[in-house]
Design a protein around this motif. Structure first.
Motif, PDB file in Angstrom:
ATOM      1  N   UNK A 151       0.942  -1.128  -0.095  1.00 42.83           N
ATOM      2  CA  UNK A 151      -0.009   0.196   0.122  1.00 42.83           C
ATOM      3  C   UNK A 151       0.989   1.148   0.108  1.00 42.83           C
ATOM      4  N   UNK A 152       0.640   2.089  -1.003  1.00 42.64           N
ATOM      5  CA  UNK A 152       1.428   3.391  -1.070  1.00 42.64           C
ATOM      6  C   UNK A 152       0.545   4.464  -0.584  1.00 42.64           C
ATOM      7  N   UNK A 153       0.912   5.314   0.399  1.00 48.11           N
ATOM      8  CA  UNK A 153       0.032   6.344   0.975  1.00 48.11           C
ATOM      9  C   UNK A 153       0.794   7.734   0.602  1.00 48.11           C
ATOM     10  N   UNK A 154      -0.111   8.339  -0.167  1.00 47.21           N
ATOM     11  CA  UNK A 154       0.455   9.558  -0.924  1.00 47.21           C
ATOM     12  C   UNK A 154       0.012  10.914   0.039  1.00 47.21           C
ATOM     13  N   UNK A 155      -0.384  10.839   1.346  1.00 48.15           N
ATOM     14  CA  UNK A 155      -0.779  12.118   2.262  1.00 48.15           C
ATOM     15  C   UNK A 155      -2.313  12.078   2.400  1.00 48.15           C
ATOM     16  N   UNK A 156      -2.839  13.319   2.783  1.00 42.21           N
ATOM     17  CA  UNK A 156      -1.856  14.275   3.434  1.00 42.21           C
ATOM     18  C   UNK A 156      -1.383  14.161   4.701  1.00 42.21           C
ATOM     19  N   UNK A 157      -0.731  15.288   5.378  1.00 41.07           N
ATOM     20  CA  UNK A 157      -0.098  15.109   6.428  1.00 41.07           C
ATOM     21  C   UNK A 157      -0.954  14.517   7.595  1.00 41.07           C
ATOM     22  N   UNK A 158      -2.381  14.629   7.741  1.00 48.11           N
ATOM     23  CA  UNK A 158      -2.889  14.088   8.945  1.00 48.11           C
ATOM     24  C   UNK A 158      -2.844  12.573   8.754  1.00 48.11           C
ATOM     25  N   UNK A 159      -2.949  12.099   7.670  1.00 49.73           N
ATOM     26  CA  UNK A 159      -2.709  10.568   7.446  1.00 49.73           C
ATOM     27  C   UNK A 159      -1.457  10.130   7.582  1.00 49.73           C
ATOM     28  N   UNK A 160      -0.653  10.664   7.172  1.00 45.07           N
ATOM     29  CA  UNK A 160       0.682  10.450   7.509  1.00 45.07           C
ATOM     30  C   UNK A 160       1.231  10.426   9.049  1.00 45.07           C
ATOM     31  N   UNK A 161       0.601  11.359   9.679  1.00 44.95           N
ATOM     32  CA  UNK A 161       0.953  11.524  11.262  1.00 44.95           C
ATOM     33  C   UNK A 161       0.276  10.391  11.946  1.00 44.95           C
ATOM     34  N   UNK A 162      -0.878  10.018  11.545  1.00 46.20           N
ATOM     35  CA  UNK A 162      -1.621   8.923  11.973  1.00 46.20           C
ATOM     36  C   UNK A 162      -0.942   7.619  11.938  1.00 46.20           C
ATOM     37  N   UNK A 163      -0.203   7.280  10.758  1.00 45.37           N
ATOM     38  CA  UNK A 163       0.104   6.044  10.333  1.00 45.37           C
ATOM     39  C   UNK A 163       1.493   5.941  11.329  1.00 45.37           C
ATOM     40  N   UNK A 164       2.129   7.167  11.441  1.00 45.02           N
ATOM     41  CA  UNK A 164       3.537   7.094  12.006  1.00 45.02           C
ATOM     42  C   UNK A 164       3.035   6.816  13.623  1.00 45.02           C
ATOM     43  N   UNK A 165       2.187   7.803  14.122  1.00 46.47           N
ATOM     44  CA  UNK A 165       1.896   7.653  15.497  1.00 46.47           C
ATOM     45  C   UNK A 165       1.450   6.173  15.957  1.00 46.47           C
ATOM     46  N   UNK A 166       0.739   5.573  14.977  1.00 47.10           N
ATOM     47  CA  UNK A 166       0.146   4.534  15.491  1.00 47.10           C
ATOM     48  C   UNK A 166       1.288   3.084  15.293  1.00 47.10           C
ATOM     49  N   UNK A 167       2.202   3.414  14.585  1.00 38.71           N
ATOM     50  CA  UNK A 167       3.346   2.532  14.450  1.00 38.71           C
ATOM     51  C   UNK A 167       2.995   1.566  13.261  1.00 38.71           C
ATOM     52  N   UNK A 168       2.198   1.992  12.247  1.00 37.03           N
ATOM     53  CA  UNK A 168       1.824   1.173  11.240  1.00 37.03           C
ATOM     54  C   UNK A 168       2.389   1.541   9.883  1.00 37.03           C
ATOM     55  N   UNK A 169       3.408   2.415   9.742  1.00 33.97           N
ATOM     56  CA  UNK A 169       4.270   2.621   8.668  1.00 33.97           C
ATOM     57  C   UNK A 169       5.390   1.769   8.675  1.00 33.97           C
ATOM     58  N   UNK A 170       5.590   0.965   7.418  1.00 33.12           N
ATOM     59  CA  UNK A 170       6.728   0.058   7.305  1.00 33.12           C
ATOM     60  C   UNK A 170       7.762   0.923   6.742  1.00 33.12           C
ATOM     61  N   UNK A 171       7.630   1.859   6.126  1.00 34.81           N
ATOM     62  CA  UNK A 171       8.581   2.631   5.298  1.00 34.81           C
ATOM     63  C   UNK A 171       8.234   4.128   4.845  1.00 34.81           C
ATOM     64  N   UNK A 172       9.244   4.826   5.039  1.00 37.61           N
ATOM     65  CA  UNK A 172       8.930   6.347   4.319  1.00 37.61           C
ATOM     66  C   UNK A 172       9.686   6.726   3.392  1.00 37.61           C
ATOM     67  N   UNK A 173       9.129   7.389   2.429  1.00 40.13           N
ATOM     68  CA  UNK A 173       9.731   7.496   0.993  1.00 40.13           C
ATOM     69  C   UNK A 173       9.762   9.116   1.057  1.00 40.13           C
ATOM     70  N   UNK A 174      10.794   9.947   1.397  1.00 40.07           N
ATOM     71  CA  UNK A 174      10.350  11.330   1.438  1.00 40.07           C
ATOM     72  C   UNK A 174      11.553  11.993   0.622  1.00 40.07           C
ATOM     73  N   UNK A 175      10.976  12.832  -0.014  1.00 37.32           N
ATOM     74  CA  UNK A 175      11.449  13.674  -1.012  1.00 37.32           C
ATOM     75  C   UNK A 175      11.824  15.125  -0.242  1.00 37.32           C
ATOM     76  N   UNK A 176      12.942  15.548  -0.216  1.00 39.91           N
ATOM     77  CA  UNK A 176      13.213  16.866   0.127  1.00 39.91           C
ATOM     78  C   UNK A 176      13.517  17.765  -0.994  1.00 39.91           C
ATOM     79  N   UNK A 177      12.882  18.957  -1.296  1.00 37.19           N
ATOM     80  CA  UNK A 177      12.843  19.857  -2.244  1.00 37.19           C
ATOM     81  C   UNK A 177      13.386  21.266  -1.972  1.00 37.19           C
ATOM     82  N   UNK A 178      14.286  21.760  -2.666  1.00 38.08           N
ATOM     83  CA  UNK A 178      15.164  22.918  -2.625  1.00 38.08           C
ATOM     84  C   UNK A 178      14.476  24.074  -2.538  1.00 38.08           C
TER      85      UNK A 178
END
Ligand SMILES: NC(=O)c1ccc[n+]([C@@H]2O[C@H](COP(=O)([O-])OP(=O)(O)OC[C@H]3O[C@@H](n4cnc5c(N)ncnc54)[C@H](OP(=O)(O)O)[C@@H]3O)[C@@H](O)[C@H]2O)c1
Ligand SMILES: [Zn+2]
Length: 377
Positions: A151-178
């Protein structure tokens, strides 16, 4: 209880924002990175975004490359990954592109939200989940009813925050833009919360044009009886160690890892390790940890097989060694069968000693594989 592999994907500004507050979506990624995202989309079974992202960006969430779509079809997959969204309110725009492009769609919502979505004529499989939405139930449903393994989760912030705080994300792919956003009202990638995951493991960095991709995995064990994504990672490692044991006709092959609450690996071991022909995995691992290490009290022991409750070859069984080390959480793949001892019940010994035992049956086959010759038909 098995869940899909959950991959969080996002692009952020240097100051940590997902977007600005203007009406158009802020383009954070580079063209080459959009192509990478397309490739990731083509590799998953489902793509999830929150209702807020559908409202703000009106995204299509397609695999854009015809070649990648053709490859999916050739592999027997649907041309497009399943599109998934979550909403509490059910208050969604039925004309949004999300519903009218690509393949199948599912909406997870509350009972009230389902009524609202149906009244609005939302073109999706609407799945009501009671008064409130529970992420574990969403993931279970995706896995069991929809066959979603990635499952690929493409946001937004509230979704990402919940999945991380509940310990359910297996992987983060983060792109940092300049670039900077600088507007405190803009949406952030991660909001406040009690994050699980510990100090993340950096598994890859890749410059793509002027942006940088970083891939991270959580490391911290779950707390209590609920498994976290990192629990699965560590138990998989324990199963890998089990496969490295010298073979035996008279004892199981088991792997064990001891991990502190912050995700630091304290020790690992496997059956019959080194010169000791009878040592058990948990025993071998704990022997390498410093017995005065205060982190043992908050640590989790991962063992591919339930720790033993009784054994002839040593005075103390592994369940006792674990308790004596101060460890109060154990994650395992299967319960010990009566092959070598009757009424093997390490879980009861652990529970009596105040430890929580979590069994992840989705690892049972993997953990049993090096023991197939002992288990009969
Ligand atoms: N840069 C990037 O990579 C990227 C990617 C995606 C999005 N974004 C940006 O992120 C912003 C949107 O983020 P957001 O945080 O506002 O929205 P979001 O996370 O996409 O969606 C939030 C909505 O999802 C539903 N929801 C979330 N958790 C829920 C739960 N536990 N139970 C029930 N419903 C739940 C709620 O819908 P209801 O309100 O319907 O109840 C909630 O309002 C946009 O500005 C977008 O451009 C950026
Ligand atoms: Zn043992």
């Amino acid at each position: 209880m098995p869940y899909p592999h959950v991959l969080l994907s996002a692009a952020v500004s240097l100051d940590g924002y997902l977007d600005d507050t203007g009406p158009e979506r802020l383009l954070l990624s580079s063209p080459a990175d959009f192509d990478r995202v397309d490739e990731v989309r083509a590799s998953v079974d489902a793509i999830l975004v929150g209702a807020g992202t559908i409202r703000a960006d009106n995204p299509r969430l397609l695999v854009n490359s015809p070649g990648r779509r053709a490859a999916r079809v050739a592999d027997g997959l649907p041309e497009y990954p399943l599109k998934v969204t979550v909403s509490g309110s059910g208050d969604l725009d039925p004309t949004a592109r999300f519903w009218h492009t690509g393949g199948e769609k599912v909406l997870y919502t509350t009972d009230k939200g389902a009524e609202r979505a149906r009244a609005l004529g939302i073109a999706a499989d609407v799945v009501p989940l009671g008064d409130a939405l529970d992420w574990r139930r969403v993931l279970e449903h995706l896995h069991d009813a929809r066959g979603v393994r990635r499952l690929m989760v493409e946001g937004g912030g509230r979704i990402h925050t919940q999945l991380m705080t509940e310990g359910l994300a297996d992987e983060i792919q983060l792109v940092l833009a300049p670039l900077f956003v600088g507007d405190p009202d803009a949406p952030r990638l991660f909001g406040p919360g009690a994050y699980q995951g510990g100090r993340l493991r950096l598994v890859e960095t890749r410059p793509i044009g002027d942006v940088v991709l970083m891939r991270y995995e959580p490391t911290a064990p779950g707390t209590g009886p609920l498994p976290s994504a990192a629990d699965r990672h560590w138990l998989a490692l324990a199963c890998e160690l089990a496969a490295r044991c010298p073979p035996s006709e008279t004892a199981f092959s088991v792997g064990a890892v001891v991990v502190a609450a912050d995700g630091t690996e304290l020790a690992r071991g496997h059956s019959r390790e080194g010169d000791d022909p009878v040592v058990h995995a948990e025993e071998a691992a704990l022997a390498k940890a410093d017995p005065t290490d205060p982190r043992l009290a908050g640590a989790t022991v991962y063992s591919s097989l339930e720790p033993c409750a009784r054994r002839a070859s040593r005075p103390a069984p592994c369940a006792r060694l674990i308790l004596d080390a101060g460890v109060r959480r154990v994650v395992t793949a299967w319960r010990e069968p009566d092959t070598f001892v009757t009424d093997a019940d390490g879980s009861a010994v652990l529970a009596e000693g105040g430890a929580t035992v979590v069994v992840l049956p989705e690892f049972e086959q993997l953990a049993k594989a090096p023991n197939a010759h002992l288990l009969g038909g």
